[in-house]
Design a protein around this motif. Structure first.
Motif, PDB file in Angstrom:
ATOM      1  N   GLU A 118       0.830  -1.207   0.000  1.00  0.00           N
ATOM      2  CA  GLU A 118       0.000   0.000   0.000  1.00  0.00           C
ATOM      3  C   GLU A 118       0.865   1.259   0.000  1.00  0.00           C
ATOM      4  O   GLU A 118       0.594   2.228  -0.717  1.00  0.00           O
ATOM      5  CB  GLU A 118      -0.935  -0.003   1.208  1.00  0.00           C
ATOM      6  CG  GLU A 118      -2.064  -1.025   1.134  1.00  0.00           C
ATOM      7  CD  GLU A 118      -1.620  -2.435   1.513  1.00  0.00           C
ATOM      8  OE1 GLU A 118      -2.427  -3.368   1.386  1.00  0.00           O
ATOM      9  OE2 GLU A 118      -0.451  -2.616   1.931  1.00  0.00           O
ATOM     10  N   TRP A 126      -5.866  -1.949 -17.349  1.00  0.00           N
ATOM     11  CA  TRP A 126      -6.261  -1.575 -15.984  1.00  0.00           C
ATOM     12  C   TRP A 126      -5.394  -0.492 -15.343  1.00  0.00           C
ATOM     13  O   TRP A 126      -5.780   0.068 -14.322  1.00  0.00           O
ATOM     14  CB  TRP A 126      -6.230  -2.804 -15.079  1.00  0.00           C
ATOM     15  CG  TRP A 126      -7.077  -3.931 -15.585  1.00  0.00           C
ATOM     16  CD1 TRP A 126      -8.433  -3.931 -15.735  1.00  0.00           C
ATOM     17  CD2 TRP A 126      -6.628  -5.217 -16.020  1.00  0.00           C
ATOM     18  NE1 TRP A 126      -8.864  -5.141 -16.236  1.00  0.00           N
ATOM     19  CE2 TRP A 126      -7.777  -5.961 -16.418  1.00  0.00           C
ATOM     20  CE3 TRP A 126      -5.391  -5.842 -16.103  1.00  0.00           C
ATOM     21  CZ2 TRP A 126      -7.700  -7.260 -16.884  1.00  0.00           C
ATOM     22  CZ3 TRP A 126      -5.302  -7.142 -16.572  1.00  0.00           C
ATOM     23  CH2 TRP A 126      -6.446  -7.833 -16.964  1.00  0.00           C
ATOM     24  N   GLN A 154      -5.835   4.352  -5.309  1.00  0.00           N
ATOM     25  CA  GLN A 154      -5.534   2.925  -5.402  1.00  0.00           C
ATOM     26  C   GLN A 154      -4.562   2.548  -4.274  1.00  0.00           C
ATOM     27  O   GLN A 154      -3.855   3.410  -3.745  1.00  0.00           O
ATOM     28  CB  GLN A 154      -4.935   2.583  -6.760  1.00  0.00           C
ATOM     29  CG  GLN A 154      -5.885   2.752  -7.939  1.00  0.00           C
ATOM     30  CD  GLN A 154      -6.155   4.208  -8.291  1.00  0.00           C
ATOM     31  OE1 GLN A 154      -5.287   5.065  -8.120  1.00  0.00           O
ATOM     32  NE2 GLN A 154      -7.357   4.502  -8.772  1.00  0.00           N
ATOM     33  N   ASN A 169      -3.548  -1.400  -3.689  1.00  0.00           N
ATOM     34  CA  ASN A 169      -2.954  -2.739  -3.782  1.00  0.00           C
ATOM     35  C   ASN A 169      -3.469  -3.396  -5.056  1.00  0.00           C
ATOM     36  O   ASN A 169      -4.159  -2.763  -5.859  1.00  0.00           O
ATOM     37  CB  ASN A 169      -3.294  -3.569  -2.532  1.00  0.00           C
ATOM     38  CG  ASN A 169      -2.247  -4.632  -2.229  1.00  0.00           C
ATOM     39  OD1 ASN A 169      -1.768  -5.313  -3.124  1.00  0.00           O
ATOM     40  ND2 ASN A 169      -1.895  -4.774  -0.951  1.00  0.00           N
ATOM     41  N   HIS A 224      -5.791  -5.322  -5.680  1.00  0.00           N
ATOM     42  CA  HIS A 224      -7.238  -5.464  -5.882  1.00  0.00           C
ATOM     43  C   HIS A 224      -7.793  -4.303  -6.696  1.00  0.00           C
ATOM     44  O   HIS A 224      -8.790  -4.460  -7.408  1.00  0.00           O
ATOM     45  CB  HIS A 224      -7.960  -5.563  -4.536  1.00  0.00           C
ATOM     46  CG  HIS A 224      -7.953  -4.294  -3.748  1.00  0.00           C
ATOM     47  ND1 HIS A 224      -6.807  -3.814  -3.135  1.00  0.00           N
ATOM     48  CD2 HIS A 224      -8.929  -3.385  -3.483  1.00  0.00           C
ATOM     49  CE1 HIS A 224      -7.087  -2.682  -2.531  1.00  0.00           C
ATOM     50  NE2 HIS A 224      -8.372  -2.392  -2.717  1.00  0.00           N
ATOM     51  N   ASP A 225      -7.158  -3.118  -6.593  1.00  0.00           N
ATOM     52  CA  ASP A 225      -7.622  -1.977  -7.382  1.00  0.00           C
ATOM     53  C   ASP A 225      -6.527  -1.373  -8.265  1.00  0.00           C
ATOM     54  O   ASP A 225      -6.750  -0.363  -8.933  1.00  0.00           O
ATOM     55  CB  ASP A 225      -8.255  -0.906  -6.485  1.00  0.00           C
ATOM     56  CG  ASP A 225      -7.345  -0.435  -5.359  1.00  0.00           C
ATOM     57  OD1 ASP A 225      -6.169  -0.816  -5.342  1.00  0.00           O
ATOM     58  OD2 ASP A 225      -7.836   0.319  -4.488  1.00  0.00           O
ATOM     59  N   ARG A 285      -4.709  -3.490 -10.773  1.00  0.00           N
ATOM     60  CA  ARG A 285      -4.702  -4.878 -11.222  1.00  0.00           C
ATOM     61  C   ARG A 285      -3.463  -5.253 -12.008  1.00  0.00           C
ATOM     62  O   ARG A 285      -2.870  -4.450 -12.716  1.00  0.00           O
ATOM     63  CB  ARG A 285      -5.934  -5.141 -12.095  1.00  0.00           C
ATOM     64  CG  ARG A 285      -7.161  -5.551 -11.310  1.00  0.00           C
ATOM     65  CD  ARG A 285      -8.036  -6.458 -12.152  1.00  0.00           C
ATOM     66  NE  ARG A 285      -7.291  -7.609 -12.637  1.00  0.00           N
ATOM     67  CZ  ARG A 285      -7.778  -8.496 -13.505  1.00  0.00           C
ATOM     68  NH1 ARG A 285      -8.990  -8.339 -13.985  1.00  0.00           N
ATOM     69  NH2 ARG A 285      -7.052  -9.514 -13.897  1.00  0.00           N
ATOM     70  N   ARG A 325      -3.222 -11.759 -14.866  1.00  0.00           N
ATOM     71  CA  ARG A 325      -3.019 -13.054 -14.213  1.00  0.00           C
ATOM     72  C   ARG A 325      -2.631 -14.123 -15.237  1.00  0.00           C
ATOM     73  O   ARG A 325      -2.805 -13.938 -16.440  1.00  0.00           O
ATOM     74  CB  ARG A 325      -4.280 -13.451 -13.449  1.00  0.00           C
ATOM     75  CG  ARG A 325      -4.596 -12.492 -12.297  1.00  0.00           C
ATOM     76  CD  ARG A 325      -5.931 -12.823 -11.635  1.00  0.00           C
ATOM     77  NE  ARG A 325      -6.145 -12.043 -10.426  1.00  0.00           N
ATOM     78  CZ  ARG A 325      -6.646 -10.813 -10.404  1.00  0.00           C
ATOM     79  NH1 ARG A 325      -7.002 -10.214 -11.538  1.00  0.00           N
ATOM     80  NH2 ARG A 325      -6.813 -10.179  -9.267  1.00  0.00           N
TER      81      ARG A 325
END
Length: 741
Positions: free
Chosen positions: A445, A661, A673, A675, A677-678, A680, A683
């Protein structure tokens, strides 16, 4: 890792003019016996990074600036004191390959020592300082390293011939051994090292023809791969020192804010917490382990005054940039009279393109271990700029430069983030308040919300088409932050930041009337280089707009580009190869519930020519999946084809992530933002099939760490247009704009 320096003969390389091979080589005896070859790399950016210090240990006469050393000891061990860092790009394999090719040794047997900080001895020839970045490592070392190897080999052969009383031409070298062809007598390099060191340096040496390469051009396995695979490799975050404490940090969430209040008693009550240390704009909790420090920081609950940037927002900034972009900028290129052609044209197009702030999000979070004593400071870190780190620490501690030791480690990703020393400065500032070694680790973070971001760019373009639909005039105004004005001010000439316009100024297309200018706009947040630097921004803009022109002219995007590239045959060749390998013009396989399309791009960036074709599927909710990417590259002579492919694959994945993203936004001065999760990442199950096709070339090598990233943005955006009819002028690609009713 640190190394001592041997006494060597050196030469003055203050000039930036091209050097003959004999001009940058000197040979001497190693301190413990053996041969030392040093070579100097002249900067192509004179003065741009002149503030970089030379290490303050024992030195030859002032003005001498060799910046890499090859040692061969009496046991035959070849040591390369390497001036680059390894951050996944393969430098610790490819650079030894260059040396080994001409020295005639097994690259796997070349021992590497990380060069100590020394901005004179170890300056990159293209960057002017001891820096790893800009896809320059192979380009800068291509001739000097091979020449150094050839010189050392020539002298070793001469030493053997002298001992045998034969002509050097009667001898050959292979695998670290000199052989007399007629008699079969042999001597190892170690047996010859002392004698070779006493011989005069050859005025010139002949380098191998490419057809004779036995190492360069072969797919050598990564020399650092085994240790990375079994966990022996030490990254900065892995450092452990006797008595070391752990600390984690919180800084003001708003740039310019200051620390207001903390709950010290509650934090110190957490088991394992030992100390709280404070700066004006940050606080750290020191503990016995990372968990204690992290829990202590949560208990500390710092509050802040927001300062002058409390109301900063992305929306307000973009409005300011729009206004700034209406004014003329510093001229980067001007051909013909584009204004006149545009004014007279009845067939023209205008567009505004925007690219967001981007974080680096390296896999290894930001960290720095500091062991500060009264008379010395040891810093354990992975940095792309060791001299910057050393100089900053010396200034902060008041210690002489030679008492600040930078132990540079493997980097768990750089992407430009570790070109910055903000975390080192912060760590040393904190360490002045702590007894004993302490490792500072930023959480993810903290990393995302206190990065130094890729600038936000706001670009205005216009073009006029002639009666055949070809561009007759082209204008491009870049508005954004100037990184080089901070990083290397002398590189900015007449108000033009060359990085900000790279990929815009050097169009490969034949267009008779061109104007490119640059408007500097500085937001109140820090900006920095990001993988692909200027081309990552400008190639997206140029290649997207070129696609728009093709559509307006009613022509196929591939054929439209191809017709404009007659004066750039290497660009034309990669474009044609990518299109052929991708099956351009053939129907795509249908994807259930999705619209599909292909997009194409071509570029010259970092000395390499590349074209990419992307295939995408866009579902009814507007979500984009990249299903296949075909890359064609002419990077000149490929040193290690496997590394070429790996770098392009990694660059493509990095670029797709950002295109779909990647976006840092601000509201009330704060990054929104925090981490993954936001912010992205792509993957594994989302990764497309990636093909890389190399064009065999005898040209000097180009860079490869970044081109894969810069080419994929427009290829994906143009594919989205082909699939949906919706033009992408702003990144990241908006699913909402592509959603079907």
């Amino acid at each position: 890792m640190t190394t001592s320096q041997d006494n060597t003969s050196t030469i003055d390389t203050a000039t930036t003019a091209p050097l003959a091979r004999r001009q940058f080589l000197k040979v001497g005896a190693a301190a413990g016996g053996g041969l030392v070859v040093s070579f100097a790399l002249p900067s192509l950016l004179p003065g741009a990074l002149a503030a970089q210090p030379a290490a303050a240990a024992t030195r030859e006469a002032p003005g001498f600036s060799p910046n890499a050393f090859i040692r061969i000891d009496t046991k035959g061990q070849v040591v390369f004191v390497i001036h680059k860092v390894e951050m996944g790009q393969g430098t610790f394999t490819s650079l030894p390959m260059l040396l080994a090719e001409e020295l005639e040794v097994d690259p796997a047997k070349v021992k590497l020592e990380q060069a100590p900080p020394d901005g004179q001895r170890y300056a990159d020839p293209l960057l002017g300082g001891q820096i790893t970045g800009g896809s320059t490592s192979i380009r800068g070392a291509w001739v000097p390293l091979r020449t150094a190897g050839a010189t050392a080999r020539t002298m070793l052969v001469a030493a053997a011939a002298q001992r045998w009383k034969v002509e050097p031409s009667a001898c050959s070298a292979k695998n670290g051994v000199v052989t007399h062809t007629a008699s079969g007598r042999t001597l190892g390099y170690g047996q010859l090292a002392d004698a070779a060191a006493k011989l005069p340096v050859p005025k010139d040496v002949k380098l191998k023809d490419a057809k004779d390469f036995t190492v360069v051009g072969t797919p050598l396995k990564r020399l650092d791969g085994l240790d990375k695979g079994n966990g022996r490799t030490v990254f900065g975050i892995d450092i452990r020192l006797p008595g070391m404490k752990y600390a984690t940090v919180a800084a003001s969430p708003v740039v310019g804010g200051t620390l207001l209040k903390t709950d010290d008693a509650k934090a110190l009550a957490v088991k394992g917490v030992r100390q709280i240390v404070k700066l004006d704009n940050a606080v750290a909790v020191v503990g016995d382990h990372m968990w204690a420090a992290k829990q202590g920081l949560a208990a500390l609950a710092p509050t802040w005054t927001d300062g002058p940037n409390a109301n900063f927002s992305t929306a307000a900034m973009v409005a300011d940039m729009d206004a700034a972009s209406m004014k003329p900028g510093a001229v980067a290129r001007h051909d013909g009279d584009p204004a006149k052609v545009l004014a007279a044209s009845a067939n023209k197009l205008e567009a505004i393109y925007q690219l967001p702030f981007l974080a680096h999000a390296t896999m290894e979070p930001i960290n720095c271990t500091v062991d500060l004593k009264a008379a010395s400071c040891d810093i354990y870190v992975g940095t792309q700029v060791p001299t910057f780190a050393q100089g900053a620490a010396a200034k902060l501690t008041g210690l002489p430069l030679e008492k600040v030791n930078i132990h540079n480690q493997y980097l768990g990703g750089g992407f430009g983030r570790r070109l910055e020393i903000d975390s080192v400065v912060q760590a040393v500032s904190f360490a002045k308040q702590v007894k004993g070694p302490v490792k500072f680790v930023w959480t993810r973070e903290e990393d995302v919300q206190h990065d130094m971001y890729r600038p936000y760019y706001y670009d205005r373009l216009s073009a006029a088409l002639d009666d055949k639909g070809n561009p007759a005039a082209w204008t491009h105004r870049v508005t954004g932050s100037s990184i080089l004005s901070r990083f290397a001010p002398p590189a900015v000439v007449d108000g033009v930041d060359p990085d900000a316009v790279e990929g815009a100024k050097d169009l490969q297309y034949t267009i008779p009337n061109v104007h490119v200018d640059y408007v500097r706009y500085e937001p109140p947040v820090p900006t920095a280089f990001w993988r692909g630097v200027g081309p990552t921004h400008n190639v997206f803009v140029v290649e997207s707009f070129m696609d728009e022109l093709a559509h307006k002219a009613g022509k196929d995007p591939f054929e439209y580009r191809r017709a404009l590239l007659d004066k750039s045959p290497r660009a034309k060749a990669v474009l044609e190869l990518a299109a052929a390998k991708a099956g351009w013009g053939t129907p795509l396989k249908p994807v259930a519930g999705s619209r599909t399309g292909r997009g194409i791009s071509v570029q010259l960036a970092f000395g390499s020519y590349m074209a990419q074709v992307a295939e995408v599927a866009v579902n009814k909710d507007g979500e984009v999946s990249v299903t296949r990417v075909v890359c064609a590259v002419d990077c000149g002579q490929a040193v290690n084809p496997d590394t070429v492919k790996a770098q392009l694959e990694g660059g493509v994945i990095f670029g797709i992530t950002a295109a779909l993203w990647g976006e840092i936004t601000f509201d009330k001065g704060r990054v929104q933002q925090s981490n993954f999760h936001d912010y992205r990442m792509l993957r594994i199950n989302e990764t497309p099939a990636i093909e890389v096709h190399l064009i065999a070339s005898g040209e000097a090598p180009g860079g490869l760490g970044e081109p894969g990233t810069s080419a994929i943005f427009p290829a994906v955006a143009n594919a989205v247009f082909a699939a949906t009819g919706q033009r992408v002028r702003k990144l990241p690609i908006s699913a909402a704009a592509l959603k079907q009713a």
